[in-house]
Scaffold this motif. Structure first.
Motif, short mmCIF file in Angstrom:
data_model
loop_
_atom_site.label_atom_id
_atom_site.label_comp_id
_atom_site.label_asym_id
_atom_site.label_seq_id
_atom_site.Cartn_x
_atom_site.Cartn_y
_atom_site.Cartn_z
N ASN A 1 9.59 77.66 49.52
CA ASN A 1 8.72 77.58 50.69
C ASN A 1 8.72 78.92 51.43
OD1 ASN A 1 8.00 74.85 50.32
ND2 ASN A 1 9.86 74.16 51.37
N LEU A 2 7.59 79.24 52.01
CA LEU A 2 7.49 80.52 52.73
C LEU A 2 8.54 80.61 53.84
CD1 LEU A 2 5.89 83.18 53.05
CD2 LEU A 2 4.41 81.98 54.68
N ASN A 3 8.83 79.51 54.49
CA ASN A 3 9.82 79.56 55.58
C ASN A 3 11.24 79.77 55.06
OD1 ASN A 3 10.40 77.05 54.54
ND2 ASN A 3 9.78 75.90 56.36
N ASP A 4 11.40 79.75 53.72
CA ASP A 4 12.68 80.04 53.08
C ASP A 4 12.70 81.45 52.51
OD1 ASP A 4 15.28 79.32 52.23
OD2 ASP A 4 14.56 78.79 50.23
N GLY A 5 11.78 82.29 52.98
CA GLY A 5 11.62 83.63 52.42
C GLY A 5 12.84 84.52 52.55
N GLN A 6 13.53 84.45 53.68
CA GLN A 6 14.70 85.30 53.88
C GLN A 6 15.74 85.05 52.80
OE1 GLN A 6 15.47 87.63 56.46
NE2 GLN A 6 17.45 88.04 55.51
N SER A 7 16.02 83.78 52.51
CA SER A 7 17.04 83.49 51.50
C SER A 7 16.55 83.85 50.10
CB SER A 7 17.43 82.01 51.55
OG SER A 7 16.35 81.17 51.21
N ALA A 8 15.24 83.79 49.87
CA ALA A 8 14.69 84.20 48.57
C ALA A 8 14.96 85.68 48.32
CB ALA A 8 13.19 83.92 48.51
N PHE A 9 14.72 86.51 49.32
CA PHE A 9 15.01 87.94 49.21
C PHE A 9 16.50 88.17 48.99
CE2 PHE A 9 10.76 88.51 50.73
CZ PHE A 9 10.39 89.81 50.43
N GLU A 10 17.32 87.46 49.74
CA GLU A 10 18.77 87.64 49.62
C GLU A 10 19.27 87.22 48.24
OE1 GLU A 10 20.12 85.33 52.90
OE2 GLU A 10 19.83 86.94 54.38
N ASP A 11 18.71 86.15 47.69
CA ASP A 11 19.13 85.68 46.37
C ASP A 11 18.74 86.68 45.28
OD1 ASP A 11 20.29 83.42 47.37
OD2 ASP A 11 18.62 82.08 46.89
N ILE A 12 17.56 87.26 45.39
CA ILE A 12 17.15 88.29 44.43
C ILE A 12 18.09 89.49 44.52
CG2 ILE A 12 15.35 89.97 43.85
CD1 ILE A 12 13.29 87.89 44.71
N LEU A 13 18.38 89.90 45.74
CA LEU A 13 19.25 91.05 45.96
C LEU A 13 20.65 90.82 45.38
CD1 LEU A 13 19.24 93.85 47.30
CD2 LEU A 13 20.03 92.77 49.40
N ALA A 14 21.11 89.58 45.44
CA ALA A 14 22.43 89.25 44.94
C ALA A 14 22.45 89.00 43.43
CB ALA A 14 22.96 88.01 45.67
N GLY A 15 21.29 89.05 42.79
CA GLY A 15 21.23 88.82 41.35
C GLY A 15 21.34 87.36 40.96
N ASN A 16 21.00 86.46 41.89
CA ASN A 16 21.15 85.04 41.64
C ASN A 16 19.88 84.35 41.14
OD1 ASN A 16 23.84 85.12 42.49
ND2 ASN A 16 23.27 84.79 44.63
N VAL A 17 18.83 85.13 40.91
CA VAL A 17 17.55 84.55 40.47
C VAL A 17 17.32 84.88 39.01
CG1 VAL A 17 15.06 84.53 40.84
CG2 VAL A 17 16.61 84.73 42.80
N CYS A 18 17.19 83.85 38.19
CA CYS A 18 16.96 84.05 36.75
C CYS A 18 15.48 84.29 36.45
CB CYS A 18 17.42 82.82 35.98
SG CYS A 18 19.19 82.46 36.13
N ALA A 19 14.61 83.63 37.18
CA ALA A 19 13.18 83.70 36.90
C ALA A 19 12.65 85.11 37.16
CB ALA A 19 12.43 82.70 37.76
N PRO A 20 11.69 85.56 36.36
CA PRO A 20 11.08 86.88 36.60
C PRO A 20 10.31 86.99 37.90
CG PRO A 20 10.70 86.16 34.34
CD PRO A 20 11.26 84.98 35.08
N LYS A 21 9.91 85.84 38.46
CA LYS A 21 9.09 85.87 39.67
C LYS A 21 9.41 84.69 40.57
CE LYS A 21 6.22 88.22 40.61
NZ LYS A 21 6.20 89.42 41.48
N ILE A 22 9.52 84.94 41.88
CA ILE A 22 9.53 83.88 42.88
C ILE A 22 8.16 83.85 43.52
CG2 ILE A 22 10.37 83.24 45.18
CD1 ILE A 22 13.13 84.02 44.39
N VAL A 23 7.59 82.65 43.58
CA VAL A 23 6.32 82.43 44.27
C VAL A 23 6.61 81.62 45.53
CG1 VAL A 23 4.11 81.20 44.19
CG2 VAL A 23 4.83 82.62 42.25
N LEU A 24 6.14 82.13 46.65
CA LEU A 24 6.34 81.47 47.93
C LEU A 24 5.13 80.61 48.25
CD1 LEU A 24 7.81 84.47 50.01
CD2 LEU A 24 9.06 82.63 48.84
N LYS A 25 5.40 79.46 48.86
CA LYS A 25 4.36 78.49 49.19
C LYS A 25 4.25 78.33 50.70
CE LYS A 25 2.82 76.27 46.22
NZ LYS A 25 1.63 76.54 45.34
N PRO A 26 3.18 78.85 51.32
CA PRO A 26 3.01 78.71 52.78
C PRO A 26 2.91 77.26 53.21
CG PRO A 26 1.55 80.41 51.89
CD PRO A 26 2.14 79.68 50.71
#
Length: 329
Positions: free
Chosen positions: A304-329
């Motif tokens: 969800n778009l309102n979860d954007g901060q944690s999405a950025f943090e998870d990517i930065l920490a290397g915790n995202v396997c998927a090539p792309k995160i898509v945010l949903k407003p």
């Protein structure tokens, strides 16, 4: 409207902001899906002077027109707004228009929001059988599609005899590999440093995906597409390029070092800088998505778009396997 606003280094705020204004031939679009790009991460880290806070980031968008006579149309968005009158624009190379603008850079706010305003000519209608999530992938994949088209100008080998390497398992590198496959190239390898992402791509696609150390000493390629763009990936590209080969450089990771100019000169290796895409190549990519030529595109994680901060943090920490995160407003 609600928007995810970059306010300072490593800080995003989900808050109320004014609705975007529509001027000239702009239309208002309700954003349904928007991808998180590496350039958004650069801004989040405070590494992109072109994107000063406060600013709404995000430029990989798809949604529904909600104003004017085209209200109700489902569209994917080419985020590059060009002058249309300079020589580059007239010659079909608007992506290098000196006066180009892109949403998520001033003066145009980005698509991490409920609504964006865009010129009608920047929109490609999306058929009902294609999801907004798939349509939002048009922008990142178009970067690889454009790189393939540029490389084809100087490649001397036929499609079936060309060996290709895509560096990076993010959406740019994977999109480049998918673009190669869609255009008839069969011998395509992806190199990705993150083991979790390697495993994820291997499960989701039929590409051979290897670690950097998995490339053998004598393994070389006719075409290398660098979707990362840092010193080590440029060093790799120069090392594994065949004599007469082509390096198509998309990534904007950093700007210095990594090129072996002596080897490139002695072996006549071509190096091509590839910036985004022309509108023609964006439309070709969209059509390839619409007709299924790029596969199921099911390698995305949704937040969800309102979860954007944690999405950025998870990517930065290397915790995202998927090539792309898509945010949903």
């Amino acid at each position: 409207m609600k928007a995810l606003v970059y306010t300072s280094e490593k800080t995003l705020e989900y808050r109320e902001t004014p609705n975007p204004e529509t001027v000239d031939n702009d239309v208002l679009i309700k954003v349904e899906s928007v991808g998180l790009c590496g350039s958004d991460m650069h801004a989040f880290l405070g590494h992109d002077e072109r994107r000063p806070a406060p600013l709404i980031l995000g430029h990989e968008a798809a949604g529904t027109i909600v104003s004017g006579p085209d209200s109700g149309k489902r569209v994917t968005v080419n985020p590059l707004v060009t002058c249309g009158t300079c020589d580059n624009c007239k010659n079909g190379r608007g992506n290098i228009c000196a006066n180009r603008q892109i949403i998520s850079m001033p003066p145009r706010e980005g698509a991490f929001a409920e609504y964006i305003s865009m010129p009608m000519q920047n929109l490609v209608e999306v058929p009902d059988n294609v999801s907004f999530d798939q349509a939002a992938l048009c922008e990142p994949i178009a970067c690889g599609w454009h790189a393939v088209r540029l490389a084809e100008r100087v490649l001397t080998s036929s499609h079936e005899n060309t060996s290709a390497l895509a560096i990076g398992g993010g959406a740019i590198g994977l999109g480049a590999a998918l673009s190669l496959k869609a255009n008839g190239y069969q011998d395509v390898v992806i190199v990705e440093a993150n083991e979790k992402r390697r495993n994820f791509i291997t499960e989701k696609t039929d590409f051979k995906v290897v670690a950097p150390a998995g490339l053998t000493e004598d393994q070389c390629f006719d075409l290398i597409i660098d979707g990362v763009g840092i010193k080590p990936t440029r060093e790799m590209a120069c090392r594994v390029a065949k004599p007469g080969g082509v390096i198509a450089h998309i990534g904007l990771g950093d700007s210095q070092d990594g090129l072996d100019i002596r080897r490139m000169t002695l072996q006549e290796i071509s190096f091509i800088g590839c910036y985004t895409y022309t509108h023609e190549h964006f439309c070709e990519t969209a059509e390839a998505i619409f007709n299924g030529g790029l596969g199921s595109l099911d390698w995305v994680e949704f937040r969800n778009l309102n979860d954007g901060q944690s999405a950025f943090e998870d990517i930065l920490a290397g915790n995202v396997c998927a090539p792309k995160i898509v945010l949903k407003p």
